[in-house]
Each structure stands twice: as structure tokens, then as C-alpha cells.
Design a protein around this motif. Structure first.
Motif, short mmCIF file in Angstrom:
data_model
loop_
_atom_site.label_atom_id
_atom_site.label_comp_id
_atom_site.label_asym_id
_atom_site.label_seq_id
_atom_site.Cartn_x
_atom_site.Cartn_y
_atom_site.Cartn_z
N LEU A 91 0.85 -1.20 0.00
CA LEU A 91 0.00 0.00 0.00
C LEU A 91 0.88 1.25 0.00
O LEU A 91 1.79 1.37 0.82
CB LEU A 91 -0.92 0.02 1.22
CG LEU A 91 -1.96 -1.09 1.35
CD1 LEU A 91 -2.97 -0.73 2.43
CD2 LEU A 91 -2.67 -1.33 0.02
N ALA A 92 0.58 2.16 -0.90
CA ALA A 92 1.39 3.37 -1.02
C ALA A 92 0.48 4.59 -1.14
O ALA A 92 -0.64 4.49 -1.65
CB ALA A 92 2.30 3.27 -2.24
N PRO A 93 0.95 5.72 -0.66
CA PRO A 93 0.13 6.93 -0.70
C PRO A 93 0.00 7.50 -2.11
O PRO A 93 0.87 7.28 -2.96
CB PRO A 93 0.87 7.90 0.21
CG PRO A 93 2.28 7.45 0.19
CD PRO A 93 2.26 5.96 -0.01
N SER A 150 -4.53 8.25 4.22
CA SER A 150 -5.29 7.06 3.81
C SER A 150 -4.52 5.76 4.00
O SER A 150 -5.11 4.74 4.34
CB SER A 150 -5.70 7.19 2.34
OG SER A 150 -6.51 8.33 2.16
N VAL A 151 -3.20 5.79 3.77
CA VAL A 151 -2.43 4.55 3.89
C VAL A 151 -2.35 4.11 5.36
O VAL A 151 -2.58 2.94 5.67
CB VAL A 151 -1.02 4.70 3.27
CG1 VAL A 151 -0.15 3.51 3.64
CG2 VAL A 151 -1.13 4.83 1.76
N GLU A 154 -5.80 2.81 6.33
CA GLU A 154 -6.12 1.53 5.68
C GLU A 154 -5.28 0.39 6.27
O GLU A 154 -5.79 -0.69 6.54
CB GLU A 154 -5.89 1.65 4.17
CG GLU A 154 -6.24 0.40 3.37
CD GLU A 154 -7.75 0.12 3.31
OE1 GLU A 154 -8.55 1.03 3.60
OE2 GLU A 154 -8.11 -1.03 2.98
N ALA A 157 -6.58 -0.41 9.68
CA ALA A 157 -7.88 -1.09 9.59
C ALA A 157 -7.69 -2.54 9.13
O ALA A 157 -8.28 -3.46 9.69
CB ALA A 157 -8.79 -0.34 8.63
N ARG A 158 -6.84 -2.75 8.14
CA ARG A 158 -6.62 -4.12 7.65
C ARG A 158 -5.96 -5.00 8.71
O ARG A 158 -6.29 -6.16 8.86
CB ARG A 158 -5.75 -4.12 6.39
CG ARG A 158 -6.49 -3.61 5.17
CD ARG A 158 -5.70 -3.89 3.91
NE ARG A 158 -6.29 -3.18 2.78
CZ ARG A 158 -5.87 -3.30 1.53
NH1 ARG A 158 -4.85 -4.10 1.25
NH2 ARG A 158 -6.46 -2.63 0.56
N GLU A 161 -8.60 -5.87 11.23
CA GLU A 161 -9.52 -6.88 10.69
C GLU A 161 -8.85 -8.25 10.68
O GLU A 161 -9.48 -9.27 10.98
CB GLU A 161 -9.96 -6.49 9.27
CG GLU A 161 -10.96 -5.34 9.28
CD GLU A 161 -11.26 -4.75 7.91
OE1 GLU A 161 -12.31 -4.11 7.75
OE2 GLU A 161 -10.43 -4.91 6.98
N GLN A 190 -10.09 8.67 8.15
CA GLN A 190 -9.32 7.53 8.64
C GLN A 190 -9.53 7.33 10.14
O GLN A 190 -9.38 6.22 10.66
CB GLN A 190 -7.82 7.70 8.33
CG GLN A 190 -7.51 7.93 6.86
CD GLN A 190 -8.22 6.96 5.93
OE1 GLN A 190 -8.12 5.75 6.11
NE2 GLN A 190 -8.95 7.49 4.95
N MET A 191 -9.90 8.40 10.83
CA MET A 191 -10.24 8.27 12.25
C MET A 191 -11.46 7.36 12.39
O MET A 191 -11.53 6.51 13.27
CB MET A 191 -10.56 9.63 12.86
CG MET A 191 -9.38 10.58 12.94
SD MET A 191 -9.90 12.27 13.34
CE MET A 191 -10.58 12.07 14.99
N LYS A 193 -12.52 5.18 10.10
CA LYS A 193 -12.22 3.85 9.57
C LYS A 193 -11.50 2.97 10.61
O LYS A 193 -11.86 1.82 10.82
CB LYS A 193 -11.34 4.01 8.33
CG LYS A 193 -11.03 2.72 7.63
CD LYS A 193 -9.95 2.92 6.58
CE LYS A 193 -10.51 3.39 5.26
NZ LYS A 193 -9.47 3.41 4.20
N ALA A 197 -12.98 -0.50 12.59
CA ALA A 197 -12.33 -1.81 12.62
C ALA A 197 -12.09 -2.25 14.07
O ALA A 197 -12.27 -3.42 14.42
CB ALA A 197 -11.01 -1.75 11.86
#
Ligand SMILES: [Zn+2]
Ligand SMILES: [Zn+2]
Lengths: 314, 325
Positions: A91-93, A150-151, A154, A157-158, A161, A190-191, A193, A197
Motif C-alpha cells: 500500500l502506497a500513498p 489514507s495509507v 487503511e 484497519a486491515r 480486521e 481515517q479516524m 475507519k 475496525a
């Protein structure tokens, strides 16, 4: 005293006070600090041999000041050797707003990526801590002040999960100036997100330990960092929602209480569970983890197909 | 009809104001001299309306920010009074405080009982001081938390109204755990098995806005703004100059149109020409119709589905690259 003798001497005393009888002149000190051979403690001015500082987990042997450490260093300190399995390294910005202040955001990203050899401000993965399997995420303040875009959102969150799915305890180390402005409203989300999770992880009855490190502010404090079932902090870490400068704008300069927003202040206010020195973190985390086992199945998680197919990115 | 001079005009409204001033003068002159100028006045009024429409159709982000912060802009309680058929305000965090910067209570929207939560700005200087300019302390978020939980327990849809410069940055707020209070609300909002509709009615200021801003639907008034940081704050940090706020406002993409494009909001509620404060009742009707429509749609979903849908909605937000191996 020759330099060789002096080094022999140094091995006896792990650190050396600048104000004491220094066997070498000021100029050389400056040069050797620049060489990275020695590091000066910002809290007590003591010079410590860099290797000794590393051996002491980047904690000043004289005053206990916790120097800032990188995410890879943190993982190396905590996890059993060879147990680290990074996740979502691909994952990259990106620059969704085409944000431009003095410089384009895309250019800033490239600079930080080169400087830190990281794609963004967090490393996430699985590993064993004193034999206990954990899902772990560590923020790296060097990458744009550990800001959450976002990165970061994410990846956390991943990871969360994954921890929910694999019935793993989750440990997140925060170090952040807050949300990443250059991603605008998407960084704010993102807060939401990460909190979403974590709600599922919580529902699944799993343990989340949040470790606050210096500094942790803004959107990170107001989301996952304060959502730990248990919240630990490193000594002296400064943690808050609003930064001291912002608060001073409303109340006036120099009006902040002594020790405001330090880990010690947070503990006194009942906002965190405990302060744990870095040198004891591994042991203390293992202690807490061991008191929460077993929950559902305790089998060591097999290396997942996801982790196997992911090639490390350059 | 209100006179234009007691309406607190924004700078970019000056051309319209000048025209309206002329209309007033002509009307006065016509009356004085007993001349019928009604046709001319009608034409000028049409022109003024057209001019205002034109100005408001092309506001810059920083101009929208001014509309969103307009002192006469309708607040949460203004909307509650106009759209609800019944209202019972509820107070307190049950831990010693009641924050006036967040209001909440039970209401009926048509026949439907609902829980309402919103930031509350003051209607004048004195009220604004009492309301802390709509900047909540932890106690406000904890009152909100209590009311969210109540709504969940009794199956009441939750309607939230967002209008805050941000959570209050103060010593007491930090001592009481501002970060924890916001975070706990974010997490809790993902657990509630009820329909949640959030509407940005004015200023959506960062985490302090988001703390009551997680729903199945996110609506936003046409001239409202929603941002991760105030443009002034952003300018001070990135440009090292708070006067660069107009540039920051543009770069941050804070308008309703931007947020729709970024897939953060679901719908833009059109405002009366000249902004919601020029015709608050009209704005309230728009809001009420939209809320009823979305409530009806969401009523088809079970509590579990509502919760799942909300999770997926926010889970998708963000932009990043997935590099191939
Ligand atoms: Zn020291
Ligand atoms: Zn609690």
C-alpha cells in the motif's frame, strides 16, 4: 590519554557528562557527534556512545530520556527474532487532492519515502512477542510527522480486521502529529475507519493494547490511540488532542500547567493505565498478554496465504 | 421583508447590496413624488435576484466558509424548532457536567420519534459565549454518547446536525480527555443498530465534527464546509502565514461539491439564494424533506444491516495505491 585508552575507559562508564572533566576537546566532540559516534541527550546534555544507546533501547542511561525511535527499531526491540511478518507493504500513498502548498504533496511524499525507506508512516504485521502471537502496528514519526493519511488508516484497519479474523491481540504504537492535512477530508475519515475496525475487534472479544509514544496528537489521539482496552505510555511522552501551541493561542503564552500533556500528567488524570519504560516494555506487554490468554483458539497462526504471496517491495 | 442594512452582508454581496440600496431610494422617491415606479422597481429587483444568484453560484471556497460561518446562519436549535413536531431537550453527561455546545433531545419528525444531536452555536455574542462558539468539551461528547446509546436501546433513529469550528482546545478539555471522548463516540457510532443520518448544516470542523458525524447517510447543505483542519490553521502550519487561508481553503477541498466528489457525503441540500440565513424556513423545509426521505429508505433495513452498511461506507473512504508485486 590516547584515544585508544580513552575508548577503553569509556567501556567502564557507559556515559559521560559534558560538563564533567571531558578528556577530549569541544571541537572533537562536535565532530564525533556529527559522525554519529556519540549522541547528546536533549534532556540532560550527556553524551552517550551511540552503540550503548542502542543497547539501552535508545533510552539515555543518565536521565532515562526516551529518544525517538524508528518503527523498524521498535519492532526489532519487541518481537522474537525472525517472527516478523509484514502485511500490506504494497500500500502506497497517492495525492487525491493534488494538494499544493509551498511544494506539491507528491513531491513531499517522494522525499520522505527516500529519506525513511518507508512507503508511509506505519508498519503493520504479525509477529511473536515472547512467544505470544500478536498483530502489531508501529507508527514512524519520521514520515511526515507520523501523520495519518489514507495509507495509515487503511493499514491499521486491515491489520485490525486480520487480528479479529485470526483471534489475535492487537498492539498499536502511536507517534503522530495528527491527521495528514494534505489528504484533506479523506485523512479525517481515517479516524472513523480505524475506529470502525477496532469496534469489530472489540466485539469479537479480543484485546487491544495501545502504546502512546512521544508525541501523539490530534486525529490519532482522537481515534485508535485512546481506544485501547489498555493504554500504556512511555515516560515523558507528550500526548494530547490539541497541541500546546493551539491551546496557548486561547489562554496566552506560558500559561500551561507544569508537565501538561506528559504521560505522567495523563496518568494522574486517569486517562491511561500505566507508564512503562521502554526497557521494560517487552516484558510488561508479554505479562499483560499472558493474563488475557487463552481466548478462543490459541494455536499459533499459520503464515497466511496473504503474507506468503506478498513480495517485499523496494 | 427585512431591510438589507440589518442583515450583516458579506463582502462579496456588496454589488447586490448597492443595487438594493438603489431600489430603496427609487421607492422612496416614487412615494415622495407620487409616481408609479413599480415596473422599474420590479425590473431592478429581478436584476438584484439574478445578480445574487450569479454571485452565490460561483462562490470561492473561502467565500463559502464565510457563508457557513455567517452569524445569522440557522443553528441546530433553529432547525429543531422548525422541522420537529415535538421536542424534549435532554441534558447532562451524568458525570457532573452539561455542555451547552452540544444539544440533544427527543423529537418527532412527522410521526416518527427520533433522537437529535447537534453542535450549538450562539445566536448572539452573549449566547455564543455561553455556547463556547459551538466548540464542545469532553462533557459535550459524553452527553452525546449517552443519548446515542439511549437511541440504540429504544430503536430511535439518530439525526445529527454538524456545526462547529472544532472540539475546544483548552487545558480543562485536555485534562478531561478530549481525545478519548471523541474516539469513544467514533467507535460507538459503529455499534448502533439504528438508522443514523448526519447533516453538515454549517461548519464541519475536524474531529470535533466527526464525533457526531458517522451515519448511514451524510448530507450537507450547499454552502456548508467540512474540513480536517480550519483553513486558517492549515495556512499557519503549511504556509507559515494565516493570511494564506484562501489558498488553504481551496487546497483542502472543503466544499459540499468537493466532498460529494470525494465520496464522503451522499447528498447536497440546496440552499435558498443568498444562503440558508436569508430564508431559514425554506432551508428547514429542504432539510425536513430530505431527512424524511432518507429515513424512509433506511427503515427497510434491519439494525444489523444498518450497522454493516455504515461500516462498509466508512471502510471505503480514502485514496491509496495498491502496488502490484
Ligand atoms: Zn539524558
Ligand atoms: Zn468506558
Amino acid at each position: 590519554m590516547s584515544l585508544l585508552d580513552w575508548f577503553a575507559e569509556r567501556r567502564k562508564q557507559t556515559s559521560l557528562n559534558l560538563t564533567g572533566s571531558s578528556p577530549f576537546d569541544k571541537e572533537r566532540q562536535v565532530r564525533e557527534i556529527a559522525d554519529g559516534l556519540w549522541q547528546k541527550c536533549p534532556a540532560c546534555d550527556t553524551l552517550t556512545y551511540t552503540k550503548d544507546l542502542q543497547q539501552n533501547w535508545q533510552v539515555c542511561p543518565s536521565c532515562g530520556h526516551h529518544h525517538r525511535i524508528t518503527a523498524p527499531e521498535r519492532l526489532e526491540q519487541l518481537l522474537d527474532p525472525g517472527s516478523w511478518q509484514p502485511l500490506n507493504e504494497h500500500l502506497a500513498p497517492t495525492d487525491p487532492l493534488h494538494f499544493f502548498d509551498q511544494k506539491p504533496y507528491s513531491e513531499r511524499l517522494a522525499t520522505y519515502q527516500e529519506r525513511t525507506q518507508l512507503k508511509d508512516a506505519v508498519l503493520t504485521g504479525l509477529g511473536n512477542l515472547e512467544g505470544i502471537p500478536v498483530a502489531i502496528g508501529v507508527m514512524d514519526f519520521r514520515f511526515m510527522g507520523g501523520s495519518m493519511g489514507s495509507v495509515v488508516g487503511e493499514k491499521i484497519a486491515r491489520l485490525t480486521e486480520r487480528a479479529t479474523c485470526d483471534h489475535l491481540p492487537l498492539i498499536l504504537f502511536s507517534a503522530s502529529g495528527g491527521a495528514r492535512m494534505q489528504e484533506g477530508i479523506l485523512s479525517l475519515m481515517q479516524m472513523a475507519k480505524t475506529s470502525a475496525a477496532l469496534q469489530r475487534h472489540r466485539d469479537a472479544g479480543q484485546l487491544f493494547i495501545s502504546v502512546l509514544t512521544h508525541p501523539t496528537y490530534g486525529g490519532v489521539t482522537a481515534s485508535f490511540a485512546m481506544l485501547g482496552d489498555l493504554i500504556l505510555a512511555e515516560p515523558g511522552a507528550q500526548v494530547g488532542f490539541a497541541g500546546p501551541n493551539v491551546i496557548e493561542q486561547t489562554i496566552g503564552k506560558g500559561k500551561l500547567p507544569e508537565g501538561f500533556q506528559t504521560a505522567e500528567y495523563l496518568l494522574a488524570q486517569g486517562l491511561i493505565d500505566a507508564i512503562v519504560p521502554r526497557t521494560e516494555l517487552r516484558k510488561r506487554l508479554a505479562q499483560l498478554l499472558s493474563m488475557h490468554r487463552p481466548r478462543l483458539h490459541v494455536s499459533l497462526p499459520a503464515i497466511s496465504s496473504e503474507a506468503l504471496t506478498l513480495q517485499p517491495m523496494l | 421583508m427585512t431591510k438589507s442594512n440589518d442583515r450583516l452582508l458579506l463582502e462579496f454581496e456588496q454589488p447586490v447590496a448597492a443595487l438594493e440600496q438603489r431600489i430603496q431610494e427609487i421607492r422612496a422617491l416614487a412615494e415622495e413624488n407620487d409616481i408609479d415606479a413599480s415596473e422599474q422597481i420590479r425590473q431592478l429587483e429581478a436584476k438584484a435576484e439574478e445578480l445574487r444568484r450569479e454571485i452565490f453560484s460561483q462562490l470561492t471556497p473561502v467565500e463559502r466558509l464565510q457563508v457557513a460561518r455567517h452569524p445569522r446562519r440557522p443553528t441546530t436549535l433553529d432547525y429543531v424548532q422548525t422541522i420537529c413536531d415535538d421536542w424534549f431537550e435532554l441534558h447532562g453527561d451524568r458525570h457532573g457536567q452539561d455542555d451547552p455546545a452540544i444539544v440533544g433531545g427527543l423529537a418527532k419528525l412527522g410521526e416518527q420519534p427520533v433522537m437529535i444531536l447537534g453542535h450549538q452555536k450562539g445566536r448572539d455574542t452573549k449566547d455564543n459565549i455561553h455556547r463556547n462558539f459551538g466548540m464542545p468539551n469532553p462533557a459535550g461528547y459524553r452527553k452525546a454518547l449517552r443519548l446515542m446509546e439511549h437511541a440504540h436501546r429504544f430503536g430511535l433513529p439518530l439525526l445529527t446536525f454538524i456545526d462547529t469550528p472544532g472540539a475546544y482546545p483548552g487545558v480543562k478539555a485536555e485534562a478531561e480527555g478530549q481525545g478519548e471522548a471523541i474516539a469513544t463516540n467514533l467507535q460507538t457510532l459503529f455499534r448502533l443498530e439504528i438508522p443514523i443520518i448526519c447533516t453538515v448544516i454549517g461548519e464541519g470542523g475536524s474531529g470535533g465534527a466527526l464525533a457526531i458525524g458517522i451515519g448511514n447517510r451524510i448530507l450537507m447543505f450547499e454552502h456548508a464546509v467540512y474540513s480536517v483542519i480550519s483553513p486558517e490553521g492549515c495556512a499557519a502550519i503549511l504556509w507559515k502565514d494565516a493570511k494564506k487561508a484562501p489558498q488553504a481553503a481551496a487546497a483542502l477541498r472543503i466544499t459540499a461539491q468537493d466532498l460529494l466528489q470525494l465520496e464522503v457525503i451522499d447528498e447536497i441540500l440546496p440552499e435558498p439564494v443568498g444562503g440558508a440565513h436569508r430564508a431559514p424556513l425554506e432551508a428547514a423545509q429542504t432539510l425536513k424533506q430530505a431527512l424524511l426521505r432518507h429515513l424512509k429508505e433506511l427503515s427497510a433495513l434491519s439494525g444489523r444491516q444498518l450497522r454493516e452498511e455504515r461500516y462498509q461506507k466508512f471502510r471505503r473512504m480514502g485514496a491509496f495505491l495498491e502496488l502490484s508485486e
